[in-house]
Design a protein around this motif. Structure first.
Motif, PDB file in Angstrom:
ATOM      1  N   LEU A   1      47.793  58.313  -9.109  1.00 15.76           N
ATOM      2  CA  LEU A   1      49.252  58.403  -9.019  1.00 15.76           C
ATOM      3  C   LEU A   1      49.813  59.388 -10.044  1.00 15.76           C
ATOM      4  CD1 LEU A   1      51.884  57.504  -7.816  1.00 15.76           C
ATOM      5  CD2 LEU A   1      51.773  55.400  -9.135  1.00 15.76           C
TER       6      LEU A   1
ATOM      7  N   ASN B   1      60.600  64.034 -10.609  1.00 10.30           N
ATOM      8  CA  ASN B   1      61.472  63.045 -11.260  1.00 10.30           C
ATOM      9  C   ASN B   1      61.688  61.826 -10.391  1.00 10.30           C
ATOM     10  OD1 ASN B   1      61.808  64.239 -13.682  1.00 10.30           O
ATOM     11  ND2 ASN B   1      63.673  65.363 -13.098  1.00 10.30           N
TER      12      ASN B   1
ATOM     13  N   LEU C   1      50.344  48.003 -13.905  1.00 10.29           N
ATOM     14  CA  LEU C   1      50.115  49.392 -13.482  1.00 10.29           C
ATOM     15  C   LEU C   1      51.024  50.433 -14.171  1.00 10.29           C
ATOM     16  CD1 LEU C   1      48.370  51.175 -11.657  1.00 10.29           C
ATOM     17  CD2 LEU C   1      50.012  50.803  -9.820  1.00 10.29           C
TER      18      LEU C   1
ATOM     19  N   ALA D   1      60.859  51.682 -10.957  1.00 14.58           N
ATOM     20  CA  ALA D   1      61.890  50.882 -10.296  1.00 14.58           C
ATOM     21  C   ALA D   1      61.468  49.454  -9.918  1.00 14.58           C
ATOM     22  CB  ALA D   1      62.417  51.629  -9.075  1.00 14.58           C
ATOM     23  N   PRO D   2      60.297  49.244  -9.288  1.00 16.07           N
ATOM     24  CA  PRO D   2      59.983  47.874  -8.870  1.00 16.07           C
ATOM     25  C   PRO D   2      59.873  46.915 -10.043  1.00 16.07           C
ATOM     26  CG  PRO D   2      58.458  49.435  -7.874  1.00 16.07           C
ATOM     27  CD  PRO D   2      59.252  50.188  -8.882  1.00 16.07           C
ATOM     28  N   PHE D   3      59.595  47.474 -11.234  1.00 17.05           N
ATOM     29  CA  PHE D   3      59.290  46.604 -12.359  1.00 17.05           C
ATOM     30  C   PHE D   3      60.536  46.131 -13.100  1.00 17.05           C
ATOM     31  CE2 PHE D   3      55.639  48.860 -11.031  1.00 17.05           C
ATOM     32  CZ  PHE D   3      54.698  47.850 -10.987  1.00 17.05           C
ATOM     33  N   PHE D   4      61.703  46.522 -12.585  1.00 10.77           N
ATOM     34  CA  PHE D   4      62.935  45.960 -13.136  1.00 10.77           C
ATOM     35  C   PHE D   4      63.255  44.608 -12.512  1.00 10.77           C
ATOM     36  CE2 PHE D   4      63.887  50.303 -14.572  1.00 10.77           C
ATOM     37  CZ  PHE D   4      64.195  49.996 -15.877  1.00 10.77           C
TER      38      PHE D   4
ATOM     39  N   MET E   1      59.679  60.600  -8.119  1.00 10.46           N
ATOM     40  CA  MET E   1      58.488  59.758  -8.090  1.00 10.46           C
ATOM     41  C   MET E   1      58.330  58.972  -9.392  1.00 10.46           C
ATOM     42  SD  MET E   1      55.588  61.862  -5.977  1.00 10.46           S
ATOM     43  CE  MET E   1      54.310  60.594  -5.920  1.00 10.46           C
TER      44      MET E   1
ATOM     45  N   VAL F   1      60.739  57.906 -11.296  1.00  6.07           N
ATOM     46  CA  VAL F   1      61.707  56.816 -11.233  1.00  6.07           C
ATOM     47  C   VAL F   1      61.170  55.690 -10.346  1.00  6.07           C
ATOM     48  CG1 VAL F   1      63.969  56.176 -10.348  1.00  6.07           C
ATOM     49  CG2 VAL F   1      63.723  58.222 -11.736  1.00  6.07           C
ATOM     50  N   LEU F   2      60.546  56.095  -9.225  1.00  3.66           N
ATOM     51  CA  LEU F   2      60.023  55.093  -8.297  1.00  3.66           C
ATOM     52  C   LEU F   2      58.862  54.297  -8.897  1.00  3.66           C
ATOM     53  CD1 LEU F   2      60.163  56.952  -4.872  1.00  3.66           C
ATOM     54  CD2 LEU F   2      61.704  55.221  -5.781  1.00  3.66           C
ATOM     55  N   VAL F   3      58.135  54.906  -9.845  1.00  5.70           N
ATOM     56  CA  VAL F   3      57.055  54.172 -10.506  1.00  5.70           C
ATOM     57  C   VAL F   3      57.620  52.981 -11.272  1.00  5.70           C
ATOM     58  CG1 VAL F   3      55.330  54.281 -12.353  1.00  5.70           C
ATOM     59  CG2 VAL F   3      55.485  56.128 -10.700  1.00  5.70           C
TER      60      VAL F   3
END
Lengths: 268, 294
Positions: free
Chosen positions: B99, B112, B175, B120-123, B114, B116-118
């Motif tokens: 990744l 940028n 991750l 985002a789910p972890f919020f 991608m 941010v997307l790394v």
């Protein structure tokens, strides 16, 4: 074939990114779930009820309120302490720089369970075991957020050109004016980023909090509790809202950056 | 960039004082309390108080109870924690490297986004995400059905309450701690070096192992540490996705503190975990030759 060979890494990368969104998709989906039984956790039908009555499950909203209060105060405290330290580290000379770096690095490299249990050992040893609750959680959260604030703000400060400050001084600005009109606005995005990081670290913490919480319940502790006896779908509503808010903040920040660099480009 | 001038004088110390006092009071001194608690007389209780008897036996008892394997399949919580954390770290390294490499070298103007997307789910809350995995990997969930259909799992086979689910949960949750440092060091690599290796007739694989991989080592070391350390102490995945057969050392410490109220044993186990981690980290950082990290 050639196209595939050139793009295989990118495709794999995007696949991994998609994988990280699988649980988010499930959380959003389950926030609309109409469960047939509290004990069976699967999608049974669509409803808006969970969104219309987010506070229906007993204790959820009070836990959420406690978490928000603690996170706001922890963010305030750790951002102030951490920003001051970052300024000292980048801008000032002092004895014991390497031990200071170690002191800031260690809390990030210690497993939470160890930090949590040592803090509990301290509270018990000093006779505060009866007063575990809101304030002991807050103390712990400020403690583990400070290092992350220092690292974030320090990176911003270290990457900053100090020519602007020199220029302000040359133009007879006092050190105080230089600080508030030049330095602070330039560092501010870093401070803001650090504050957001602190808030999410504090809001999400379970391991350290659980050991030092006494009878106080934060949102993660509430989720932990209901996980054993059937999860109300409103938990997923909270999860969805958290995701939406953070995406809005991050996307908003990114758009703001673009607008600014565009404005700068046209100005020069 | 202009050379940053560091001012001497009292201000620097004054700026440091509040933060240092806080960390000293609530991070450093607690370690002393933990060491002390690990040497208390185990006969006491939280309610009657503990006596300081330099009871080093606590460590031996804790190791005997939780540190030694019971059988070939049951390694005991301490060894199991390091095994799960180690395996998860390796899987994270593989996924994270792909990744990070894709973002640093292949994403172009989407870099940028991608990145941010790394994150985002972890919020979304750690626990809520892990419960979502419980649903996905559940007995009626899609993954088990597919695996049963292709006969990888038997008709009554399951993923929950197995090491697979716990390790999958750990890999997922940690991750980003791997991706971000890897990205940071990959992004710094000068593309011309990789092109040069190609010009000198190195095939892409040789080029990768002789140029890219060595240059990304600082990121590999900090990424693996940032993944391994929290993973070894984690008990949320083991509790929500596993069963008592997957208990990790964190579960044991937490139970000893909050349910069994056996502070000396819990403190001794915490110390053991910390010492083993420090020893492994020092050894690893030495071997990897990136001592400037610490």
């Amino acid at each position: 074939m050639r196209w595939l060979r050139e793009h295989v890494v990118l495709i794999l990368g995007i696949a991994i990114l998609l994988y990280t969104f699988i649980p988010i998709f499930v959380v959003v989906l389950m926030s609309f779930n109409d469960p047939s039984s509290r004990l069976i956790y699967r999608f049974d039908g669509f409803t808006m009820d969970n969104w219309l009555h987010p506070c229906e499950p007993e204790g959820l909203c009070s836990a959420l309120g406690t978490s928000i209060q603690i996170s706001l105060l922890a963010t305030l405290g750790s951002t102030i302490l951490g920003t001051l330290m970052a300024f000292a580290l980048v801008r000032h000379d002092f004895l014991g720089r390497s031990s200071m770096n170690l002191l800031i690095f260690l809390p990030m490299a210690t497993p939470e369970i160890v930090m949590g249990s040592s803090l509990l050992a301290l509270f018990v040893a000093t006779g505060f075991s009866g007063q575990l609750g809101f304030w002991t959680i807050l103390i712990a959260h400020i403690m583990f957020c400070v290092s992350f604030v220092v690292v974030t703000v320090r990176a911003r400060l270290a990457g900053m050109d100090d020519n602007l400050e020199q220029a302000a001084m040359d133009l007879y600005a006092t050190p105080r004016e230089t600080f508030w009109r030049i330095t602070f606005p330039l560092v501010f995005p870093g401070i803001l980023g650090a504050a957001l990081l602190s808030f999410s670290l504090s809001f999400d913490d379970f391991i350290i909090t659980n050991l030092n919480a006494g009878n106080t319940t934060t949102f993660p502790m509430y989720v932990w509790g209901v996980a054993q006896r059937g999860i109300p779908m409103q938990v997923n509503v909270v999860g969805t809202v958290m995701f939406a808010i953070s995406v809005l903040i991050v996307v908003g920040g990114e758009l703001n950056n673009r607008r600014r660099s565009k404005a700068l480009a046209t100005a020069s | 960039m202009a050379e940053m001038t560091r001012r001497r004088g009292l201000t620097g110390y004054l700026l440091l004082v509040p933060g240092v006092v806080w960390l000293a009071l609530f991070f450093v001194i607690p370690f002393y309390s933990l060491v002390a608690a690990s040497l208390f007389d185990p006969g006491g209780s939280v309610f009657s108080g503990y006596e300081m008897t330099w009871h080093v036996q606590n460590y031996w008892d804790a190791l005997k109870e939780y540190g030694k394997p019971n059988s070939w399949s049951d390694w005991g919580p301490l060894l199991r924690s390091f095994w799960y954390a180690g395996l998860s770290t390796v899987i994270c390294l593989v996924l994270g490297y792909v990744l990070a490499y894709a973002i640093a070298f292949k994403a172009g103007r989407w870099k940028n986004l991608m990145l941010v997307l790394v994150i985002a789910p972890f919020f979304t809350s750690f626990l809520v995400r892990t419960l979502a995995w419980k649903l996905i990997l559940g007995d009626d969930g899609p993954v088990v059905s597919v695996l049963q259909a292709v006969h990888i799992l038997g008709a009554d086979g399951r993923l929950l309450a197995t090491p697979v689910a716990v390790i999958a949960g750990i890999v997922y949750n940690f991750l980003p701690f791997m991706v971000l440092p890897l990205y940071a060091s990959l992004d710094k690599i000068d593309h011309r070096l990789i092109e040069a290796s190609g010009d000198l007739y190195a095939n892409p694989f040789v080029g990768f192992f002789k140029v890219t991989w060595p240059l990304s080592l600082p990121g590999v070391v900090s990424g693996t540490l940032l993944t391994f350390i929290p993973a070894a102490g984690d008990y949320i995945n083991a509790q929500l996705l596993g069963s008592t057969n997957q208990r990790m050392i964190g579960n044991v410490i937490q139970n000893l503190f909050t349910d069994a109220n056996d502070y000396p044993a819990a403190a001794a186990l915490s110390m053991i975990l910390m010492v083993v981690i420090i020893a492994m980290v020092l050894f690893y950082v030495r071997r990897a030759g990136t001592e400037e990290l610490l």
